[in-house]
Design a protein around this motif. Structure first.
Motif, PDB file in Angstrom:
ATOM      1  N   GLY A 189      50.850  46.265  33.549  1.00  0.00           N
ATOM      2  CA  GLY A 189      50.955  47.546  32.865  1.00  0.00           C
ATOM      3  C   GLY A 189      49.575  48.114  32.614  1.00  0.00           C
ATOM      4  O   GLY A 189      48.761  47.482  31.936  1.00  0.00           O
ATOM      5  N   LEU A 190      49.299  49.286  33.167  1.00  0.00           N
ATOM      6  CA  LEU A 190      47.973  49.888  33.048  1.00  0.00           C
ATOM      7  C   LEU A 190      48.046  51.245  32.359  1.00  0.00           C
ATOM      8  O   LEU A 190      47.410  52.218  32.779  1.00  0.00           O
ATOM      9  N   GLY A 191      48.862  51.304  31.288  1.00  0.00           N
ATOM     10  CA  GLY A 191      48.787  52.443  30.399  1.00  0.00           C
ATOM     11  C   GLY A 191      47.504  52.362  29.598  1.00  0.00           C
ATOM     12  O   GLY A 191      46.566  51.646  29.967  1.00  0.00           O
ATOM     13  N   VAL A 192      47.446  53.047  28.479  1.00  0.00           N
ATOM     14  CA  VAL A 192      46.220  53.063  27.681  1.00  0.00           C
ATOM     15  C   VAL A 192      45.827  51.653  27.264  1.00  0.00           C
ATOM     16  O   VAL A 192      44.683  51.227  27.450  1.00  0.00           O
ATOM     17  N   THR A 193      46.769  50.902  26.698  1.00  0.00           N
ATOM     18  CA  THR A 193      46.417  49.556  26.230  1.00  0.00           C
ATOM     19  C   THR A 193      46.123  48.622  27.397  1.00  0.00           C
ATOM     20  O   THR A 193      45.226  47.777  27.302  1.00  0.00           O
ATOM     21  N   GLY A 194      46.859  48.763  28.498  1.00  0.00           N
ATOM     22  CA  GLY A 194      46.576  47.921  29.653  1.00  0.00           C
ATOM     23  C   GLY A 194      45.186  48.174  30.215  1.00  0.00           C
ATOM     24  O   GLY A 194      44.475  47.235  30.606  1.00  0.00           O
ATOM     25  N   GLN A 195      44.787  49.453  30.268  1.00  0.00           N
ATOM     26  CA  GLN A 195      43.436  49.787  30.738  1.00  0.00           C
ATOM     27  C   GLN A 195      42.393  49.151  29.820  1.00  0.00           C
ATOM     28  O   GLN A 195      41.362  48.630  30.280  1.00  0.00           O
ATOM     29  N   LEU A 196      42.641  49.200  28.514  1.00  0.00           N
ATOM     30  CA  LEU A 196      41.702  48.602  27.565  1.00  0.00           C
ATOM     31  C   LEU A 196      41.692  47.083  27.683  1.00  0.00           C
ATOM     32  O   LEU A 196      40.625  46.455  27.619  1.00  0.00           O
ATOM     33  N   GLN A 197      42.860  46.488  27.859  1.00  0.00           N
ATOM     34  CA  GLN A 197      42.925  45.028  28.008  1.00  0.00           C
ATOM     35  C   GLN A 197      42.149  44.572  29.237  1.00  0.00           C
ATOM     36  O   GLN A 197      41.428  43.563  29.195  1.00  0.00           O
ATOM     37  N   ALA A 198      42.282  45.301  30.324  1.00  0.00           N
ATOM     38  CA  ALA A 198      41.563  44.933  31.549  1.00  0.00           C
ATOM     39  C   ALA A 198      40.056  45.081  31.366  1.00  0.00           C
ATOM     40  O   ALA A 198      39.278  44.205  31.786  1.00  0.00           O
ATOM     41  N   GLN A 199      39.627  46.173  30.743  1.00  0.00           N
ATOM     42  CA  GLN A 199      38.194  46.358  30.485  1.00  0.00           C
ATOM     43  C   GLN A 199      37.662  45.262  29.568  1.00  0.00           C
ATOM     44  O   GLN A 199      36.561  44.736  29.783  1.00  0.00           O
ATOM     45  N   LEU A 200      38.430  44.950  28.538  1.00  0.00           N
ATOM     46  CA  LEU A 200      37.990  43.940  27.581  1.00  0.00           C
ATOM     47  C   LEU A 200      37.910  42.568  28.229  1.00  0.00           C
ATOM     48  O   LEU A 200      36.955  41.812  27.990  1.00  0.00           O
ATOM     49  N   ALA A 201      38.887  42.236  29.063  1.00  0.00           N
ATOM     50  CA  ALA A 201      38.852  40.950  29.769  1.00  0.00           C
ATOM     51  C   ALA A 201      37.613  40.866  30.660  1.00  0.00           C
ATOM     52  O   ALA A 201      36.938  39.828  30.717  1.00  0.00           O
ATOM     53  N   LYS A 202      37.302  41.975  31.348  1.00  0.00           N
ATOM     54  CA  LYS A 202      36.116  41.995  32.205  1.00  0.00           C
ATOM     55  C   LYS A 202      34.855  41.819  31.371  1.00  0.00           C
ATOM     56  O   LYS A 202      33.927  41.086  31.754  1.00  0.00           O
ATOM     57  N   ALA A 203      34.815  42.466  30.207  1.00  0.00           N
ATOM     58  CA  ALA A 203      33.647  42.340  29.330  1.00  0.00           C
ATOM     59  C   ALA A 203      33.484  40.910  28.821  1.00  0.00           C
ATOM     60  O   ALA A 203      32.359  40.479  28.517  1.00  0.00           O
ATOM     61  N   ARG A 204      34.583  40.170  28.727  1.00  0.00           N
ATOM     62  CA  ARG A 204      34.526  38.772  28.277  1.00  0.00           C
ATOM     63  C   ARG A 204      34.244  37.801  29.414  1.00  0.00           C
ATOM     64  O   ARG A 204      34.202  36.594  29.194  1.00  0.00           O
ATOM     65  N   GLY A 205      34.070  38.317  30.625  1.00  0.00           N
ATOM     66  CA  GLY A 205      33.687  37.460  31.742  1.00  0.00           C
ATOM     67  C   GLY A 205      34.794  37.094  32.693  1.00  0.00           C
ATOM     68  O   GLY A 205      34.636  36.184  33.518  1.00  0.00           O
ATOM     69  N   ALA A 206      35.942  37.772  32.625  1.00  0.00           N
ATOM     70  CA  ALA A 206      37.044  37.465  33.534  1.00  0.00           C
ATOM     71  C   ALA A 206      36.626  37.684  34.983  1.00  0.00           C
ATOM     72  O   ALA A 206      35.948  38.652  35.302  1.00  0.00           O
TER      73      ALA A 206
END
Length: 336
Positions: A163-180
């Motif tokens: 799911g890449l709605g608003v929260t999904g977009q934020l979750q993906a960005q946040l995961a990337k920022a944490r080193g995913a």
């Protein structure tokens, strides 16, 4: 904008709230609209009427009250979760779970108004790098930050977001920022997949048949270390279970209202999956979110696709009901 009954909202003059003691008076400049607002508006979430809705709130301090280090004119964002500060959950730091608390815009008057008075501890200053026009998204970001704080994550681990709605977009960005690595975004919409790619996702996949096999292929046949289900759909929760590796973690971020559904329950046992569910956010999650946005680790501006004036908030709410391929966050501009 006052909700008089389900589906009936009107622009009205009401008594202005006042600052006093620990209460801070804020002149609201922008509010965000989300699915919770739609549920309240349609009557599917019961509330008292009349009610001023709106819980994603940004503005300027009009009166800092008596016990506050804020100053008139400070640009701020509001944590809409009001807690009592004395119950068991508040004492152990779970202010978001306070049984005596309230959510602004649902249990108490919220931000679809000129002014709102809130406790000083629910107000965070905004740096100059975060304009008011995107500041309501800090509240949404804080819920994502809170959810990921519940899960461990090590640099180099794979994360899939369904799911890449608003929260999904934020979750993906946040995961990337944490080193995913890789950070995988999954959605039916090509617009949302393209945006996730622009915002840092390593891989984007179309949801539906084949998505599970593709996640397995991208993770050397193991499955993702962490899967974040951000839609609230039972069928996609089933997919999330199947694409999580043995011994992996599953974050249930979508809000599930179904009472029953078909899930691969045996996989939960066989894979020894760790499940996490998250609700709202705590005050410290707002500070973390502001810091992430300020340093550029998260980008909010591309998530705002529509801006409407306060008088059209009903239309803004109803936009969340109609599928639109290129719609993400709708912001209400109180100055328009």
């Amino acid at each position: 904008m006052v909700l008089r009954s389900p589906g009936k909202m009107a622009l009205e003059e009401v008594d202005a709230p006042r600052a006093g003691g620990s209460q801070v008076l804020i002149r609201v400049t922008h509010t965000g609209v989300c699915g919770t607002d739609l549920e309240i508006f349609r009557g599917r979430i019961p509330v008292r009427h009349p009610l001023i809705m709106g819980h994603e709130i940004a503005g300027k301090v009009a009166d800092p009250g008596t016990y506050s280090d804020l100053r008139a004119g400070d640009r701020v964002v509001v944590d809409p979760m009001i807690s009592c500060g004395t119950c068991f959950h508040c004492r152990v730091g779970q202010t978001n779970l306070c049984p005596n608390g309230a959510l602004l815009g649902r249990d108490a008057n919220g931000g679809f108004a000129e002014y709102i008075a809130v406790p000083a501890r629910n107000v965070s200053r905004l740096p100059e790098s975060i304009p008011n026009s995107i500041a309501p998204l800090i509240q949404v970001t804080a819920t994502c930050v809170h959810s990921q704080h519940l899960t461990s994550m090590f640099p180099g681990e794979s994360v899939a977001v369904l799911g890449l709605g608003v929260t999904g977009q934020l979750q993906a960005q946040l995961a990337k920022a944490r080193g995913a690595s890789p950070a995988i975004g999954i959605s039916r919409g090509s617009f949302k997949r393209d945006l996730a790619k622009q915002l840092g996702a390593d891989i984007t996949l179309e949801a539906g048949e084949g998505a599970i096999d593709k996640v397995l292929a991208e993770t050397k046949g193991l499955g993702a270390d962490l899967v974040i289900e951000s839609t609230g759909r039972i069928d996609l929760l089933a997919d999330a279970i199947k694409m999580t590796r043995i011994g992996g973690r599953l974050l249930l971020f979508g809000i599930y209202t179904a009472q029953e559904g078909r899930l691969p329950f045996y996989d939960l046992y066989f894979k020894e999956l760790s499940l996490f569910a998250a609700r709202a956010a705590r005050g410290e999650d707002f500070d973390s979110s502001i810091a992430l946005v300020e340093r550029g680790a998260l980008r909010l501006t591309p998530l705002v696709t529509h801006v409407l004036p306060l008088a059209e908030v009903e239309r803004a709410i109803e936009m969340n009901e109609t599928p639109m391929d290129r719609r993400l966050k709708v912001i209400v501009d109180h100055k328009s």
